[in-house]
Scaffold this motif. Structure first.
Motif, PDB file in Angstrom:
ATOM      1  N   LYS A 272     -12.213 -27.065 -28.242  1.00 16.09           N
ATOM      2  CA  LYS A 272     -11.609 -28.372 -28.475  1.00 16.09           C
ATOM      3  C   LYS A 272     -12.633 -29.375 -28.984  1.00 16.09           C
ATOM      4  CE  LYS A 272      -8.174 -27.610 -24.850  1.00 16.09           C
ATOM      5  NZ  LYS A 272      -7.649 -28.073 -23.531  1.00 16.09           N
ATOM      6  N   SER A 273     -12.134 -30.339 -29.722  1.00 19.86           N
ATOM      7  CA  SER A 273     -13.002 -31.362 -30.296  1.00 19.86           C
ATOM      8  C   SER A 273     -13.609 -32.221 -29.211  1.00 19.86           C
ATOM      9  CB  SER A 273     -12.212 -32.246 -31.256  1.00 19.86           C
ATOM     10  OG  SER A 273     -13.003 -33.318 -31.715  1.00 19.86           O
ATOM     11  N   THR A 279      -8.050 -36.448 -29.144  1.00 17.09           N
ATOM     12  CA  THR A 279      -7.174 -35.703 -28.252  1.00 17.09           C
ATOM     13  C   THR A 279      -7.607 -34.235 -28.258  1.00 17.09           C
ATOM     14  OG1 THR A 279      -5.635 -35.374 -30.086  1.00 17.09           O
ATOM     15  CG2 THR A 279      -5.241 -37.265 -28.647  1.00 17.09           C
ATOM     16  N   ASP A 280      -6.935 -33.440 -27.470  1.00 17.85           N
ATOM     17  CA  ASP A 280      -7.290 -32.025 -27.396  1.00 17.85           C
ATOM     18  C   ASP A 280      -6.861 -31.311 -28.673  1.00 17.85           C
ATOM     19  OD1 ASP A 280      -8.432 -32.295 -24.964  1.00 17.85           O
ATOM     20  OD2 ASP A 280      -6.753 -31.487 -23.822  1.00 17.85           O
ATOM     21  N   GLN A 281      -7.699 -31.404 -29.685  1.00 18.54           N
ATOM     22  CA  GLN A 281      -7.407 -30.758 -30.955  1.00 18.54           C
ATOM     23  C   GLN A 281      -8.485 -29.732 -31.267  1.00 18.54           C
ATOM     24  OE1 GLN A 281      -7.685 -33.574 -34.226  1.00 18.54           O
ATOM     25  NE2 GLN A 281      -8.941 -34.914 -32.969  1.00 18.54           N
ATOM     26  N   ASP A 283     -11.489 -27.612 -32.739  1.00 19.49           N
ATOM     27  CA  ASP A 283     -12.742 -27.838 -33.440  1.00 19.49           C
ATOM     28  C   ASP A 283     -13.052 -26.542 -34.190  1.00 19.49           C
ATOM     29  OD1 ASP A 283     -15.449 -28.057 -34.199  1.00 19.49           O
ATOM     30  OD2 ASP A 283     -15.806 -29.513 -32.599  1.00 19.49           O
ATOM     31  N   TRP A 317      -8.555 -26.817 -43.055  1.00 19.64           N
ATOM     32  CA  TRP A 317      -9.819 -27.449 -42.628  1.00 19.64           C
ATOM     33  C   TRP A 317     -10.938 -27.112 -43.605  1.00 19.64           C
ATOM     34  CZ3 TRP A 317     -14.077 -24.425 -40.969  1.00 19.64           C
ATOM     35  CH2 TRP A 317     -15.182 -25.175 -40.543  1.00 19.64           C
TER      36      TRP A 317
END
Length: 411
Positions: A272-273, A279-281, A283, A317
């Protein structure tokens, strides 16, 4: 971590610094530098020009693609007289700024030029400079003279030493006789740490000296503790399972860090980032680095599961973030036995090549000569934290080496 251009990131970094951003950053973005001919990627190269070029070359090498002479000349032209590299030199006719010499860019360039072959003098000078700025604890900081050693910088220097045919365990600090592995062990969290047993910290907390688990630093330090570089491939099976053991050797520390990464990745497949306020997105960059670390340590099951997750989810990404992001995915694919030319339906090599000058024709992509193969085998708070501020805004899609090296985020 993917580094993003956003005013929120600048605000967060400025708050850490306890000051305000300079006028050049008043609108939330740095003043852009022109992208010179021969350089991969279209974004401002100020903070990652040498790094992304080096990663591009290393990823192409995985597919036996030889970069254009113009691209190679750009990278070699960035080297300073003493062998170091800055993140980017806009004017190579001017002497390098000693306050901007970059151990991470130097290490990446050494690995890339070594893999290309034919650049033994540049590699030797780069290694000589890295040895000259080794700290008493055996490690390296991002910028020599600005703060203490950190796990990310020390790990990538180990990769450069190994790529140049050096034995990292024999590279010792002049005063204390400490090795890079000695330094990495100081960043390893003990097995009884409730928040990150076996993980690595970027650096000790500057106020308390406490270690906080950092997934970015852990991925880097696992690979470094194994004596491997950016393009590490699968290692022999780690038969210790998920157990954390007291680490007195770099191999034990690598196992502990890899086991901690595997536990963290297991629920979702991604890290997670850690961007402030995020927010919990996912990485994507750090996840790709963790895949390489797990494969290098001999934990193929979780490495493959997370590589498969990247194959399904990371194409947008990579497209947004450019050559370094594509390179990270190439490394993850290669480490897990996946095809980088068909990674979730994306030809990562083709996409990478399209971000810079066309590579040499296949007939010119010969292997390095025998004479060159040894290379491929072979803080003070304000200054350092200002690098954090600008690094957070660089818009670079790089994981452990551009994100982690410029911050000391607690995860």
């Amino acid at each position: 971590m993917t580094v993003r251009r956003c005013a929120a990131a600048l605000a967060a970094a400025t708050a850490v610094l306890g000051g305000t951003a300079p006028a050049a950053f008043a609108d939330g973005t740095p003043s852009p530098a022109a992208v010179p001919p021969g350089l991969y990627g279209a974004k401002d190269p100020t903070y990652d020009g040498v790094f992304r070029q080096s990663l591009a070359f290393l990823a192409q090498q995985k597919a036996d693609v030889r970069p254009a002479d113009q691209a190679v000349a750009w990278l070699t032209g960035q080297q300073c007289a003493d062998g170091a590299f800055m993140s980017f030199r806009a004017d190579t006719g001017k002497a390098c700024d000693a306050a901007k010499l970059d151990t991470n860019a130097t290490s990446a360039a050494v690995q890339a030029l070594g893999a290309l072959g034919g650049h033994s003098d540049a590699v030797k000078k780069g290694i000589g400079w890295l040895k000259s700025v080794q700290q008493d604890d055996g490690g390296w900081p991002y910028t020599p003279g600005m703060g203490g050693s950190d796990a990310n910088s020390t790990a990538i220097v180990i990769g450069a030493l190994a790529a140049a045919g050096e034995k990292p365990a024999d590279v010792k600090s002049a005063k204390a006789g400490k090795t890079p592995f000695d330094a990495l062990l100081t960043f390893a969290l003990p097995c009884d740490d409730p928040a990150g047993a076996g993980a690595f910290a970027f650096q000790p907390d500057p106020k308390t000296q406490k270690l906080y688990a950092n997934a970015d630093a852990t991925a880097a330090a696992v690979t470094g503790s194994l004596g491997k570089g950016l393009t590490a491939t699968a290692g022999p099976a780690d038969t210790k399972g998920a157990a954390c053991e007291k680490a007195t050797t770099p191999e034990q520390a690598a196992h502990n860090g890899a086991a901690q990464l595997a536990r963290t990745l297991a629920p979702t497949g991604f890290l997670k980032s850690a961007m402030p306020g995020a927010t919990d997105q996912p990485d994507f960059g750090n996840t790709a680095d963790a895949v390489v670390a797990l494969a290098a340590d001999g934990m193929p099951q979780q490495a493959k599961a997370s590589a498969d997750w990247l194959a399904k989810n990371a194409s947008a990404w990579a497209k947004e973030n450019g050559p370094a992001a594509y390179a990270q995915l190439v490394f993850a694919a290669d480490a897990t036995g996946s095809d980088p030319k068909n990674f979730g339906g994306t030809d990562l090599i083709k996409a990478l090549n399209a971000t810079g000058p066309a590579p040499q024709a296949a007939s010119a992509s010969s292997s390095p000569s025998a004479a060159d193969t040894s290379e491929s085998k072979n803080d003070d708070g304000i200054s350092v934290w200002w690098i954090v501020a600008v690094g957070l805004l660089a818009g670079i899609g790089v994981g452990f080496l551009i994100s982690g090296r410029r911050k000391n985020q607690q995860l």
